[in-house]
Motif scaffolding. Structure first.
Motif, PDB file in Angstrom:
ATOM      1  N   ARG A  51      60.729 104.587   8.050  1.00 55.30           N
ATOM      2  CA  ARG A  51      60.818 103.149   7.774  1.00 55.30           C
ATOM      3  C   ARG A  51      59.957 102.345   8.741  1.00 55.30           C
ATOM      4  N   LEU A  52      59.899 102.784  10.004  1.00 52.83           N
ATOM      5  CA  LEU A  52      59.053 102.090  10.977  1.00 52.83           C
ATOM      6  C   LEU A  52      57.571 102.231  10.623  1.00 52.83           C
ATOM      7  N   LEU A  53      57.178 103.437  10.233  1.00 48.34           N
ATOM      8  CA  LEU A  53      55.777 103.655   9.856  1.00 48.34           C
ATOM      9  C   LEU A  53      55.418 102.855   8.608  1.00 48.34           C
ATOM     10  N   GLN A  54      56.354 102.780   7.675  1.00 42.96           N
ATOM     11  CA  GLN A  54      56.107 101.995   6.465  1.00 42.96           C
ATOM     12  C   GLN A  54      55.941 100.514   6.802  1.00 42.96           C
ATOM     13  N   ARG A  55      56.794 100.009   7.699  1.00 42.95           N
ATOM     14  CA  ARG A  55      56.678  98.614   8.088  1.00 42.95           C
ATOM     15  C   ARG A  55      55.381  98.365   8.857  1.00 42.95           C
ATOM     16  N   GLN A  56      54.998  99.323   9.701  1.00 42.89           N
ATOM     17  CA  GLN A  56      53.746  99.189  10.450  1.00 42.89           C
ATOM     18  C   GLN A  56      52.556  99.151   9.497  1.00 42.89           C
ATOM     19  N   SER A  57      52.581  99.992   8.477  1.00 45.33           N
ATOM     20  CA  SER A  57      51.501 100.006   7.492  1.00 45.33           C
ATOM     21  C   SER A  57      51.438  98.676   6.742  1.00 45.33           C
ATOM     22  N   GLY A  58      52.604  98.134   6.420  1.00 48.04           N
ATOM     23  CA  GLY A  58      52.636  96.846   5.738  1.00 48.04           C
ATOM     24  C   GLY A  58      52.069  95.731   6.599  1.00 48.04           C
ATOM     25  N   LEU A  59      52.335  95.788   7.907  1.00 47.31           N
ATOM     26  CA  LEU A  59      51.787  94.781   8.815  1.00 47.31           C
ATOM     27  C   LEU A  59      50.271  94.890   8.918  1.00 47.31           C
ATOM     28  N   ASP A  60      49.771  96.118   8.924  1.00 50.63           N
ATOM     29  CA  ASP A  60      48.318  96.300   8.979  1.00 50.63           C
ATOM     30  C   ASP A  60      47.657  95.672   7.756  1.00 50.63           C
ATOM     31  N   GLY A  61      48.271  95.859   6.588  1.00 55.10           N
ATOM     32  CA  GLY A  61      47.726  95.252   5.381  1.00 55.10           C
ATOM     33  C   GLY A  61      47.814  93.737   5.413  1.00 55.10           C
TER      34      GLY A  61
END
Length: 332
Positions: A51-61
């Motif tokens: 979930r943290l990696l998914q949120r981090q990826s969303g922030l990068d986008g």
């Protein structure tokens, strides 16, 4: 005691990990995210890491779409369905295995520090022949945190709780049956109403079990459980019990249940009015008014009238009520 000595894991990350374990929620500064990811990896919390990696990826986008935007904190809201499942699992672990379905009776160590024991009875002895099978191995943080009664019974200077050999606080509850304690423990952990072996009870026995549990909840200072019991009673009202339930709702200060009882009486007025128990309730309400005059209102009559339908039918029903009052020598 667990010591985390890695210089790559800081206290903020460990605090966020504990927050996640207890609440399912995470709030972590972005510059501490890598540390929390390492900690999640070390503790094998794969869901948290994903979930943290998914949120981090969303922030990068999001940064790519909105250049110049500054993000300082990542927040993960709890998955409430998962939290409920986890709490229900803890409740099962605290419950004696013979009360659970076979698929849910596997035991793991959940490090309990409080043992609640129900008083034995002839009814309980069939299912719980020995002391250990009447004991619920719980956590003081949950039990005492939900009820001032338990907090005083376990932690106060006047507590009559003793200690078991393994350092677990032990409290014997003489005021509860085995089934009632099972329902209390289930509520403390899961915030749900569970009536032990409810499927095996007939309507009258199930109704009596709910009444007994509601009284226990009132004694144990568990208002949430008391309201859940009241909600279950609302669905089981009939002409035989509505007067008694209405009295009980007043005694336990449950205005919603009281109103539902009055509404039921209004909807089934032709069946309720001739009954002796309902007429006794009218007389009790009339007698409760000090120095009552003929024109003074009567609580139950006012409550029922407020739920009568409008129109011609209302006029007829009001006439029926007036006739009943006249037969009782009253006016309202």
């Amino acid at each position: 005691q667990v010591s985390v000595r890695s210089p790559r894991i800081d206290s903020d990350s460990f605090r966020a990990l504990l927050q996640y374990l207890y609440t399912g929620r995470v709030e972590i500064r972005l510059d501490r995210l890598d540390s929390l990811l390492r900690l999640a990896d070390k503790t094998e919390l794969e869901e948290l890491r994903a979930r943290l990696l998914q949120r981090q990826s969303g922030l990068d986008g999001l940064r790519a779409a909105k250049p110049g935007m500054r993000v300082t904190t990542i927040v993960l809201d709890p998955d409430m369905d998962q939290v409920k499942r986890d709490l229900a699992f803890l409740a099962n672990q605290a419950t004696p295995p013979h009360l659970l379905p076979e698929a849910e009776s596997d035991r793991i160590s959940c490090y309990p520090d409080l043992c609640l024991e129900a008083e034995s009875s002839s009814e309980d002895s069939v299912d719980s022949p020995d002391v250990a099978s009447r004991q619920f191995l719980c956590h003081r943080a949950f039990v005492c945190g939900r009820s001032d009664y338990f907090r005083a019974a376990v932690d106060s200077e006047l507590s009559d709780a003793d200690w078991l050999a393994d350092g677990i606080r032990h409290l014997r509850l003489r005021c509860l049956s085995f089934g009632e304690l099972a329902s209390v423990v289930a509520y403390v952990y899961s915030d749900q109403l569970v009536i032990s072996r409810d499927d095996d009870l007939d309507d009258s026995s199930s109704f009596a079990a709910i009444l007994a549990l509601m009284s226990a909840a009132d004694l144990l200072l568990l208002p949430g459980l008391k309201r859940l019991c009241a909600g279950r009673l609302e669905t089981r009202l009939d002409c035989d019990n509505v007067a008694d339930v209405l009295r009980l709702s007043r005694l336990m200060r449950l205005p919603r249940l009281e109103d539902r009882c009055a509404e039921y009486c209004a909807r089934h007025l032709s069946e309720v009015l001739p009954r002796s128990d309902f007429r006794l309730l009218i007389m009790e309400d009339a007698a409760s008014v000090r120095d009552r005059q003929e024109a003074d209102t009567i609580d139950i009559i006012d409550q029922v009238r407020s739920h009568l339908p409008r129109g011609a039918r209302s006029a007829q029903l009001n006439q029926d009520i007036d006739q009943c009052l006249e037969e009782l020598g009253l006016e309202a």
